[in-house]
Scaffold this active site. Structure first.
Site, PDB file in Angstrom:
ATOM      1  N   SER A  63      -7.427   2.009  -4.092  1.00  0.00           N
ATOM      2  CA  SER A  63      -6.212   2.500  -3.442  1.00  0.00           C
ATOM      3  C   SER A  63      -5.294   3.212  -4.419  1.00  0.00           C
ATOM      4  CB  SER A  63      -5.398   1.314  -2.916  1.00  0.00           C
ATOM      5  OG  SER A  63      -5.710   1.027  -1.614  1.00  0.00           O
TER       6      SER A  63
ATOM      7  N   GLU B  68       0.826  -1.205   0.000  1.00  0.00           N
ATOM      8  CA  GLU B  68       0.000   0.000   0.000  1.00  0.00           C
ATOM      9  C   GLU B  68       0.865   1.262   0.000  1.00  0.00           C
ATOM     10  OE1 GLU B  68      -3.688   0.079   0.007  1.00  0.00           O
ATOM     11  OE2 GLU B  68      -2.937   1.972  -0.755  1.00  0.00           O
TER      12      GLU B  68
ATOM     13  N   ASP C 218       1.072   4.025  -3.087  1.00  0.00           N
ATOM     14  CA  ASP C 218       0.621   5.407  -2.887  1.00  0.00           C
ATOM     15  C   ASP C 218       1.764   6.397  -3.099  1.00  0.00           C
ATOM     16  OD1 ASP C 218      -1.726   4.166  -2.166  1.00  0.00           O
ATOM     17  OD2 ASP C 218      -1.498   4.520  -0.018  1.00  0.00           O
TER      18      ASP C 218
END
Ligand SMILES: *[C@@H]1O[C@H](CO)[C@@H](O)[C@H](O)[C@H]1NC(C)=O
Ligand SMILES: *[C@@H]1O[C@H](CO)[C@@H](O)[C@H](O)[C@H]1NC(C)=O
Ligand SMILES: *[C@@H]1O[C@H](CO)[C@@H](O)[C@H](O)[C@H]1NC(C)=O
Ligand SMILES: *[C@@H]1O[C@H](CO)[C@@H](O)[C@H](O)[C@H]1NC(C)=O
Length: 586
Positions: A503, A294, A298
């Site tokens: 995401s 994650e 990002d």
């Protein structure tokens, strides 16, 4: 398994005579959230940090206040509030503070601290003492996947004359908050086996664009959404925050390998690190998929798209330090790709957090959340036991911008030609994940969304009713917008790996907002702040509708993407060039 609060200290003696008040249940859980199990009774001598969140004033006017500064039709548009004004407006009444302090002192709690925003009282107490204070029992609860243990109870009570003065008390039922925000949008791991910097699709006008159907790179996103590569020196006032939850952490070698592929000048660039509640990073350990994916996703895409603008990493530690949750955000845009099923949290907690996001909007911060990756089946790929779809929080908070996911339709034979013709090459994501979307069970339909949502109800009535979702037409609906969320070429352990998720979509849209803010700051204008009133008002000028696909989940076909707003892709995908034109002058 490790406990949230492992510090055991000697039992603290307390006085035995307490006033006897009639108690009322303040909050109660009907069932445990998915994947949690009750384990041992907590040791009565363990000491816990207690936080009492007091009832705040003027929250009934929150929507109006926020609309005033974020609706382009308002004469106060962009006139954001200072933290001081916000604290003053919403601080609890003296009556509330006094009543609660009095009750606590009757129980022998005298060393009480007040948070900066004045709405939270903090002190330490043994489990035995809190059990007496709140007429409850504490257990350790264990999460079946992470193995983590948290201290919680299933209901708690306070004296009848106190209940009107408080919001929530922690730790109580809210053990599933921050630290247990499920890794939203668990991005699926589809290794594509090649580290393919050489065949990176580019936006230089060649047919190389076709590669974007299989692999999304920053240049693909620039081409898809008409985003120029930022070059100028960023304004010192501009800022972009990305929130991650420990132990998830980014890897420095992967970040540099990503930059080397796509934006070589950025090699060596690091996020500005801000630790929240003891959040820590371990940036150079060998890459571990679950722990890095994650944050790698990002930061690699978010930082690349806005470079040379710096990105701030808010790394949140594993404590359930709820009440001041959003206070730490100091950037003008903040992107969070984490969340949890709205049904798994208490209404009081969700409302409190949502109001914190409202306060960020008042300050001129744009708050973005992803909508989860299992279509109508929320964050845990499951309907509730009675068959209800699972909307995802905080996306359902009406004061944030909720981002769903699309992908390039794989039948697109010439992407360059499709984009040149102004066609929409994207559909609701159908590979690996499904765009989260639906209707809140807690939050009312905000005014900015009323026309779009009621027209969806009249033109595209779904084949489900109250048996599946909040079909009253009066509930906050998500997403607001969507952005590509498929085949992102995230570098993991030195290898480009295809990652899917809302995401991925969220930091990309956040990056676009950061770039619009750059133009606004350069022109002496304030940051955009809360986006939704302007997004809905001007959708026709900058959004490309997504009209194909759906978001199935929990054995249903979910909802369908249709003309106009829909609970799959929201209003559609942004055309950044047009978005800039509309938003830079507001
Ligand atoms: C576009 O860029 C790629 C990669 O840098 C290069 O191989 C290709 O020749 C370029 N095409 C044109 C038309 O400039
Ligand atoms: C979904 O819920 C049902 C019962 O409500 C349960 O049997 C099933 O195991 C759950 N599936 C997942 C993936 O949690
Ligand atoms: C795709 O379209 C572009 C622009 O219309 C054209 O130049 C190119 O030749 C086309 N590519 C293929 C493979 O047909
Ligand atoms: C639907 O949303 C409305 C508005 O927030 C709320 O009052 C109502 O309780 C919700 N219904 C259900 C079944 O959750």
């Amino acid at each position: 398994m490790h406990f949230l609060l492992p510090a055991f200290v000697a039992f603290i003696a307390t006085t035995s005579a307490f006033p006897t008040y009639k108690h009322v249940v303040r909050e109660k859980r009907d069932r445990l959230p998915a994947k949690w199990a009750k384990r041992a009774k907590m040791d009565a001598r363990a000491v816990l940090p207690v936080r009492v969140s007091l009832k705040q004033r003027n929250l009934e006017r929150a929507h109006e206040y926020l609309d005033e500064v974020s609706n382009p039709a308002s004469s106060k548009y962009g006139k954001h509030w200072s933290v001081k004004e916000i604290t003053k407006t919403f601080a609890p009444s003296d009556e509330s503070s006094k009543a609660v302090l009095q009750w606590l002192s009757e129980h022998g709690f005298v060393n009480i601290r007040t948070s900066g925003a004045l709405h939270t009282l903090e002190f330490e107490a043994s489990v035995a003492e809190i059990e007496r204070l709140l007429k409850t029992e504490y257990y350790v609860y264990e999460h079946s996947e992470s193995g983590k243990g948290y201290v919680a109870c299933e209901e708690y009570s306070v004296p009848a004359h106190i209940t009107e003065h408080i919001n929530i008390i922690t730790p109580t039922l809210h053990f599933d908050v921050k630290p247990h925000m499920k890794k939203r949008d668990v991005p699926n791991h589809v290794p594509n086996g090649e580290s393919d910097a050489a065949s990176t699709p580019t936006s230089n006008g060649s047919n190389d664009m076709q590669g974007c159907v299989d692999r999304i790179t920053p240049d693909c996103l620039r081409a898809l959404y008409n985003i120029p590569k930022a070059t100028s020196k960023p304004s010192p006032d501009n800022s972009f925050g990305i929130v991650e939850y420990s132990p998830n952490t980014y890897n420095e070698a992967d970040l540099d390998a990503f930059f080397a592929n796509y934006t070589p000048a950025a090699v060596g660039q690091r996020p500005i690190f801000k630790s929240i509640n003891s959040g820590s990073i371990d940036v150079d350990n060998p890459t571990d998929f679950d722990n890095n994916i994650e944050s790698n996703l990002d930061l690699q895409f978010g930082m690349d798209l806005v470079y040379p603008q710096k990105v701030t990493l808010y790394q949140v530690g594993a404590t359930n330090n709820d009440a001041s949750d959003a206070d730490f955000i100091k950037t003008k845009v903040v992107s969070t790709s984490w969340g949890q099923n709205e049904n798994d949290i208490s209404a009081a907690y969700a409302e409190m957090m949502c109001n914190e996001y409202m306060k960020l909007g008042l300050q001129g911060v744009s708050v973005l959340f992803s909508t989860a990756d299992h279509g109508v089946a929320g964050n845990t790929d499951n309907c509730t036991d009675d068959g209800q779809f699972q909307p995802d929080f905080p996306a359902t908070c009406p004061y944030v911008t909720a981002i769903g996911a699309t992908q390039i339709d794989r039948s697109t034979t010439n992407l360059t030609a499709a984009l040149a013709a102004g066609d929409q090459p994207e559909v609701a994501i159908y590979q690996t994940i499904r765009s989260g979307g639906g209707f809140s069970n807690l939050f009312a339909l905000p005014s900015y969304q009323q026309a779009a949502v009621s027209s969806w109800f009249s033109n595209s009535p779904p084949p489900y009713g109250a048996d599946r979702f909040n079909d009253t037409g009066k509930a906050r609906a998500v997403p607001d917008l969507s952005v590509n969320g498929a085949n992102y070429q995230v570098v993991m352990g030195g290898v480009a790996t295809s990652i899917y998720g809302t995401s991925a979509s969220t930091p990309v849209f956040a990056a676009m907002v950061v770039m619009v803010n750059e133009a606004r700051l350069a022109a002496g204008k304030p940051s955009l702040g809360f986006l939704n009133p302007a997004v809905y008002k001007y959708a026709g000028k900058f959004v490309r509708d997504v009209v194909e696909g759906s978001n199935p989940g929990c054995g249903t076909d979910g909802f369908e993407a249709v003309e106009g707003w829909d609970p799959v892709t929201g209003l559609g995908t942004p055309d950044f060039g047009k978005m800039m034109e509309v938003f830079k002058d507001l």
